[in-house]
Enzyme design. Structure first.
Site, PDB file in Angstrom:
ATOM      1  N   LYS A   1      -5.156   3.196   2.682  1.00  0.00           N
ATOM      2  CA  LYS A   1      -4.012   2.333   2.993  1.00  0.00           C
ATOM      3  C   LYS A   1      -3.872   2.062   4.496  1.00  0.00           C
ATOM      4  CE  LYS A   1      -1.360   3.671  -1.096  1.00  0.00           C
ATOM      5  NZ  LYS A   1      -0.020   4.031  -1.610  1.00  0.00           N
TER       6      LYS A   1
ATOM      7  N   TYR B   1       0.579  -4.684  -7.141  1.00  0.00           N
ATOM      8  CA  TYR B   1       1.568  -3.674  -7.559  1.00  0.00           C
ATOM      9  C   TYR B   1       2.601  -4.245  -8.543  1.00  0.00           C
ATOM     10  CZ  TYR B   1       0.059  -0.010  -4.285  1.00  0.00           C
ATOM     11  OH  TYR B   1      -0.640   0.989  -3.640  1.00  0.00           O
TER      12      TYR B   1
ATOM     13  N   ASN C   1       1.344   7.027   2.077  1.00  0.00           N
ATOM     14  CA  ASN C   1       0.691   8.213   1.529  1.00  0.00           C
ATOM     15  C   ASN C   1      -0.840   8.133   1.546  1.00  0.00           C
ATOM     16  OD1 ASN C   1       0.520   6.355  -0.502  1.00  0.00           O
ATOM     17  ND2 ASN C   1       1.309   7.668  -2.119  1.00  0.00           N
TER      18      ASN C   1
ATOM     19  N   HIS D   1      -4.636   5.289  -2.393  1.00  0.00           N
ATOM     20  CA  HIS D   1      -4.235   4.909  -3.750  1.00  0.00           C
ATOM     21  C   HIS D   1      -5.414   5.144  -4.681  1.00  0.00           C
ATOM     22  CE1 HIS D   1      -2.806   2.492  -7.140  1.00  0.00           C
ATOM     23  NE2 HIS D   1      -4.043   2.038  -7.198  1.00  0.00           N
TER      24      HIS D   1
ATOM     25  N   GLU E   1      -7.353  -3.212 -11.679  1.00  0.00           N
ATOM     26  CA  GLU E   1      -7.374  -3.073 -10.211  1.00  0.00           C
ATOM     27  C   GLU E   1      -8.753  -3.371  -9.625  1.00  0.00           C
ATOM     28  OE1 GLU E   1      -5.700   0.781  -9.317  1.00  0.00           O
ATOM     29  OE2 GLU E   1      -3.713   0.163 -10.001  1.00  0.00           O
TER      30      GLU E   1
HETATM   31  P1  CMP Z   1       0.472   4.489  -5.053  1.00  0.00           P
HETATM   32  O1  CMP Z   1      -0.332   5.561  -5.687  1.00  0.00           O
HETATM   33  O2  CMP Z   1      -0.277   3.423  -4.306  1.00  0.00           O
HETATM   34  O3  CMP Z   1       1.368   3.796  -6.179  1.00  0.00           O
HETATM   35  C1  CMP Z   1       2.609   3.176  -5.896  1.00  0.00           C
HETATM   36  C2  CMP Z   1       3.052   3.391  -4.497  1.00  0.00           C
HETATM   37  O4  CMP Z   1       4.414   3.152  -4.233  1.00  0.00           O
HETATM   38  C3  CMP Z   1       2.866   4.845  -4.111  1.00  0.00           C
HETATM   39  O5  CMP Z   1       1.496   5.166  -4.029  1.00  0.00           O
HETATM   40  C4  CMP Z   1       3.643   4.902  -2.807  1.00  0.00           C
HETATM   41  O6  CMP Z   1       2.899   4.375  -1.712  1.00  0.00           O
HETATM   42  C5  CMP Z   1       4.788   3.917  -3.076  1.00  0.00           C
HETATM   43  N1  CMP Z   1       6.087   4.559  -3.291  1.00  0.00           N
HETATM   44  C6  CMP Z   1       7.145   4.462  -2.446  1.00  0.00           C
HETATM   45  N2  CMP Z   1       8.194   5.126  -2.912  1.00  0.00           N
HETATM   46  C7  CMP Z   1       7.830   5.665  -4.071  1.00  0.00           C
HETATM   47  C8  CMP Z   1       8.509   6.486  -5.030  1.00  0.00           C
HETATM   48  N3  CMP Z   1       9.784   6.855  -4.876  1.00  0.00           N
HETATM   49  N4  CMP Z   1       7.801   6.862  -6.113  1.00  0.00           N
HETATM   50  C9  CMP Z   1       6.529   6.469  -6.295  1.00  0.00           C
HETATM   51  N5  CMP Z   1       5.841   5.694  -5.411  1.00  0.00           N
HETATM   52  C10 CMP Z   1       6.494   5.300  -4.322  1.00  0.00           C
END
Ligand code: CMP
Length: 140
Positions: A10, A50, A113, A116, A127
């Site tokens: 990311k 998303y 984070n 992904h 995806e």
């Molecule tokens: P990802 O695995 O890419 O899938 C959805 C993304 O939403 C997640 O990682 C985070 O980057 C983002 N995100 C932000 N807030 C939340 C939350 N409360 N719960 C889950 N995903 C979140």
């Protein structure tokens, strides 16, 4: 069973020079990278990717973040790779992630984070197709 999954490094990780670190972790697990490119998503492209989260409170902020800078997108291949890569990443919320996982070590926020990974066969299929044509995926 040999599977494929979609992995993203990311924008937070790319801007912190963590591309090599993430790739090293993947290769150390004997997971094969069969496609890879750097992209900068538009807001619309991030929203499409998303779409399953369109009703979540974090959808706007997440799609702003994912279109804020370059990402590295990859197709990973291997035995049971969907689950293995998710284990390597750690929980979405880095505070709940296992020690030694990518998110536990490098994430700074539940949104920022670092990585992904697809969460199921169905999402992996969607995806991978979102970013790669079959011609861009290099097998053995
Ligand atoms: P990802 O695995 O890419 O899938 C959805 C993304 O939403 C997640 O990682 C985070 O980057 C983002 N995100 C932000 N807030 C939340 C939350 N409360 N719960 C889950 N995903 C979140």
């Amino acid at each position: 069973m040999i599977e494929r999954t979609l992995a993203i490094i990311k924008p937070d990780a790319v801007s912190r020079n963590l591309i090599g670190t993430v790739i090293q972790r993947i290769e150390k697990e004997e997971i094969k990278i069969v496609a890879m490119k750097m992209i900068r998503m538009t807001k619309e492209q991030a929203k499409g990717f998303y779409y399953v989260h369109k009703d979540k409170p974090f959808y706007e902020s997440l799609t702003d973040f994912m279109s804020s800078g370059p990402c590295v997108v990859m197709v990973l291949e291997g035995e049971n790779v969907i689950e293995r890569y998710r284990k390597l990443m750690g929980a979405t919320d880095y505070k709940k992630a296992e020690p030694g996982t990518i998110r536990k070590e490098f994430a700074t926020d539940i949104e920022k984070n670092v990585v992904h990974g697809s969460d199921s066969k169905e999402s992996a299929e969607f995806e991978i197709k979102y970013f790669f044509s079959e011609l861009e995926i290099v097998g053995k």
